[in-house]
Design a protein around this motif. Structure first.
Motif, PDB file in Angstrom:
ATOM      1  N   MET A   1       0.865  -1.164   0.000  1.00 56.68           N
ATOM      2  CA  MET A   1       0.000   0.000   0.000  1.00 56.68           C
ATOM      3  C   MET A   1       0.910   1.224   0.000  1.00 56.68           C
ATOM      4  O   MET A   1       1.804   1.323   0.818  1.00 56.68           O
ATOM      5  N   GLU A   2       0.678   2.136  -0.943  1.00 54.86           N
ATOM      6  CA  GLU A   2       1.543   3.302  -0.995  1.00 54.86           C
ATOM      7  C   GLU A   2       1.308   4.200   0.219  1.00 54.86           C
ATOM      8  O   GLU A   2       0.276   4.160   0.863  1.00 54.86           O
ATOM      9  N   ARG A   3       2.303   5.004   0.505  1.00 49.79           N
ATOM     10  CA  ARG A   3       2.319   5.811   1.727  1.00 49.79           C
ATOM     11  C   ARG A   3       1.100   6.728   1.856  1.00 49.79           C
ATOM     12  O   ARG A   3       0.475   6.782   2.917  1.00 49.79           O
ATOM     13  N   GLU A   4       0.760   7.463   0.816  1.00 53.85           N
ATOM     14  CA  GLU A   4      -0.364   8.411   0.910  1.00 53.85           C
ATOM     15  C   GLU A   4      -1.694   7.695   1.140  1.00 53.85           C
ATOM     16  O   GLU A   4      -2.527   8.160   1.914  1.00 53.85           O
ATOM     17  N   LEU A  60      -3.836 -13.566   6.836  1.00 53.45           N
ATOM     18  CA  LEU A  60      -2.924 -12.895   5.915  1.00 53.45           C
ATOM     19  C   LEU A  60      -3.738 -12.091   4.914  1.00 53.45           C
ATOM     20  O   LEU A  60      -4.818 -12.524   4.518  1.00 53.45           O
ATOM     21  N   GLY A  61      -3.237 -10.942   4.507  1.00 59.80           N
ATOM     22  CA  GLY A  61      -3.879 -10.185   3.442  1.00 59.80           C
ATOM     23  C   GLY A  61      -3.362 -10.640   2.091  1.00 59.80           C
ATOM     24  O   GLY A  61      -2.195 -11.032   1.963  1.00 59.80           O
ATOM     25  N   SER A  62      -4.205 -10.603   1.078  1.00 58.68           N
ATOM     26  CA  SER A  62      -3.764 -11.029  -0.259  1.00 58.68           C
ATOM     27  C   SER A  62      -2.680 -10.114  -0.824  1.00 58.68           C
ATOM     28  O   SER A  62      -1.928 -10.520  -1.698  1.00 58.68           O
ATOM     29  N   ASP A  63      -2.598  -8.882  -0.313  1.00 58.10           N
ATOM     30  CA  ASP A  63      -1.586  -7.935  -0.778  1.00 58.10           C
ATOM     31  C   ASP A  63      -0.453  -7.780   0.244  1.00 58.10           C
ATOM     32  O   ASP A  63       0.238  -6.764   0.270  1.00 58.10           O
ATOM     33  N   THR A  64      -0.263  -8.800   1.061  1.00 60.26           N
ATOM     34  CA  THR A  64       0.746  -8.777   2.109  1.00 60.26           C
ATOM     35  C   THR A  64       2.150  -8.740   1.520  1.00 60.26           C
ATOM     36  O   THR A  64       2.418  -9.359   0.490  1.00 60.26           O
ATOM     37  N   VAL A  86      -6.912 -16.073   4.066  1.00 63.46           N
ATOM     38  CA  VAL A  86      -6.400 -14.941   3.300  1.00 63.46           C
ATOM     39  C   VAL A  86      -7.561 -13.981   3.052  1.00 63.46           C
ATOM     40  O   VAL A  86      -8.599 -14.369   2.515  1.00 63.46           O
ATOM     41  N   ILE A  87      -7.372 -12.741   3.467  1.00 65.22           N
ATOM     42  CA  ILE A  87      -8.378 -11.697   3.277  1.00 65.22           C
ATOM     43  C   ILE A  87      -8.033 -10.960   1.989  1.00 65.22           C
ATOM     44  O   ILE A  87      -6.939 -10.399   1.852  1.00 65.22           O
ATOM     45  N   ASP A  88      -8.958 -10.971   1.036  1.00 70.20           N
ATOM     46  CA  ASP A  88      -8.714 -10.360  -0.273  1.00 70.20           C
ATOM     47  C   ASP A  88      -8.612  -8.841  -0.197  1.00 70.20           C
ATOM     48  O   ASP A  88      -9.336  -8.194   0.553  1.00 70.20           O
ATOM     49  N   GLU A  97      -8.256  -1.955   7.004  1.00 73.93           N
ATOM     50  CA  GLU A  97      -8.777  -1.917   5.639  1.00 73.93           C
ATOM     51  C   GLU A  97     -10.103  -2.661   5.505  1.00 73.93           C
ATOM     52  O   GLU A  97     -11.016  -2.185   4.841  1.00 73.93           O
ATOM     53  N   ARG A  98     -10.196  -3.845   6.102  1.00 73.30           N
ATOM     54  CA  ARG A  98     -11.409  -4.668   5.969  1.00 73.30           C
ATOM     55  C   ARG A  98     -11.691  -5.367   7.296  1.00 73.30           C
ATOM     56  O   ARG A  98     -11.470  -6.551   7.454  1.00 73.30           O
ATOM     57  N   SER A  99     -12.174  -4.615   8.262  1.00 78.05           N
ATOM     58  CA  SER A  99     -12.332  -5.124   9.620  1.00 78.05           C
ATOM     59  C   SER A  99     -13.331  -6.275   9.721  1.00 78.05           C
ATOM     60  O   SER A  99     -13.105  -7.215  10.495  1.00 78.05           O
ATOM     61  N   ARG A 100     -14.403  -6.248   8.974  1.00 77.86           N
ATOM     62  CA  ARG A 100     -15.414  -7.300   9.109  1.00 77.86           C
ATOM     63  C   ARG A 100     -14.863  -8.688   8.776  1.00 77.86           C
ATOM     64  O   ARG A 100     -14.946  -9.601   9.594  1.00 77.86           O
ATOM     65  N   PRO A 101     -14.276  -8.910   7.588  1.00 78.25           N
ATOM     66  CA  PRO A 101     -13.759 -10.254   7.320  1.00 78.25           C
ATOM     67  C   PRO A 101     -12.610 -10.643   8.245  1.00 78.25           C
ATOM     68  O   PRO A 101     -12.443 -11.823   8.567  1.00 78.25           O
ATOM     69  N   VAL A 102     -11.839  -9.644   8.695  1.00 71.06           N
ATOM     70  CA  VAL A 102     -10.748  -9.951   9.619  1.00 71.06           C
ATOM     71  C   VAL A 102     -11.317 -10.406  10.963  1.00 71.06           C
ATOM     72  O   VAL A 102     -10.796 -11.333  11.582  1.00 71.06           O
ATOM     73  N   ALA A 103     -12.383  -9.801  11.412  1.00 73.95           N
ATOM     74  CA  ALA A 103     -13.019 -10.210  12.676  1.00 73.95           C
ATOM     75  C   ALA A 103     -13.747 -11.545  12.525  1.00 73.95           C
ATOM     76  O   ALA A 103     -13.776 -12.349  13.465  1.00 73.95           O
ATOM     77  N   GLU A 104     -14.329 -11.775  11.366  1.00 76.15           N
ATOM     78  CA  GLU A 104     -15.080 -13.017  11.155  1.00 76.15           C
ATOM     79  C   GLU A 104     -14.168 -14.243  11.103  1.00 76.15           C
ATOM     80  O   GLU A 104     -14.572 -15.334  11.507  1.00 76.15           O
ATOM     81  N   ALA A 105     -12.941 -14.086  10.636  1.00 70.48           N
ATOM     82  CA  ALA A 105     -12.015 -15.223  10.527  1.00 70.48           C
ATOM     83  C   ALA A 105     -11.759 -15.877  11.882  1.00 70.48           C
ATOM     84  O   ALA A 105     -11.952 -17.094  12.029  1.00 70.48           O
ATOM     85  N   PRO A 106     -11.338 -15.139  12.928  1.00 71.77           N
ATOM     86  CA  PRO A 106     -11.145 -15.801  14.219  1.00 71.77           C
ATOM     87  C   PRO A 106     -12.455 -16.267  14.848  1.00 71.77           C
ATOM     88  O   PRO A 106     -12.473 -17.270  15.566  1.00 71.77           O
ATOM     89  N   ALA A 107     -13.555 -15.577  14.559  1.00 69.05           N
ATOM     90  CA  ALA A 107     -14.850 -16.023  15.099  1.00 69.05           C
ATOM     91  C   ALA A 107     -15.199 -17.409  14.543  1.00 69.05           C
ATOM     92  O   ALA A 107     -15.615 -18.301  15.296  1.00 69.05           O
ATOM     93  N   ARG A 108     -15.019 -17.604  13.231  1.00 66.51           N
ATOM     94  CA  ARG A 108     -15.276 -18.920  12.628  1.00 66.51           C
ATOM     95  C   ARG A 108     -14.300 -19.959  13.177  1.00 66.51           C
ATOM     96  O   ARG A 108     -14.681 -21.095  13.482  1.00 66.51           O
TER      97      ARG A 108
END
Length: 117
Positions: A1-4, A60-64, A86-88, A97-108
């Protein structure tokens, strides 16, 4: 992800976080980063990783960045019971960036592997 883009996202979703990070820079570079650098968990520790008996979730993020992809590969190759999610479309700031899928992963994961006494 670029700085700006990163700065804009942080300012929008976590106002004041960049300024706070600058204020905390002495602690980060003087205490936290040296402690992280001293911590070892690498190929020499593969036996320790293989001894982990609890299920492990790697998110992991897909753009990691390559470093974290290498860490995930190490975990996959050494930890016996690991699940990877892997969160797309996200990189290092995945929970911002994408809190919902990141939170859902450990919940599942925890629903499949309930914590027992």
């Amino acid at each position: 992800m670029e700085r700006e883009r990163c700065r804009t996202l942080l300012d929008e979703r976590v106002p004041g976080s960049v300024e706070q990070a600058v204020k905390d820079a002495d602690t980060f570079f003087g205490v936290e980063l040296p402690a992280l650098a001293a911590w070892r968990f690498d190929a020499d520790d593969a036996d320790d990783a293989a001894a982990i008996r609890q299920p492990v979730l790697s998110v992991l993020g897909s753009d990691t960045q390559p470093l974290w992809v290498e860490v995930a590969a190490f975990l996959r190759s050494t930890v016996p019971d690991i699940e990877e999610c892997v969160i797309d479309g996200v990189g290092h700031l995945l929970p911002i960036e994408r809190s919902r899928p990141v939170a859902e992963a450990p919940a599942r994961f925890l629903a499949r592997h309930p914590i027992t006494a």
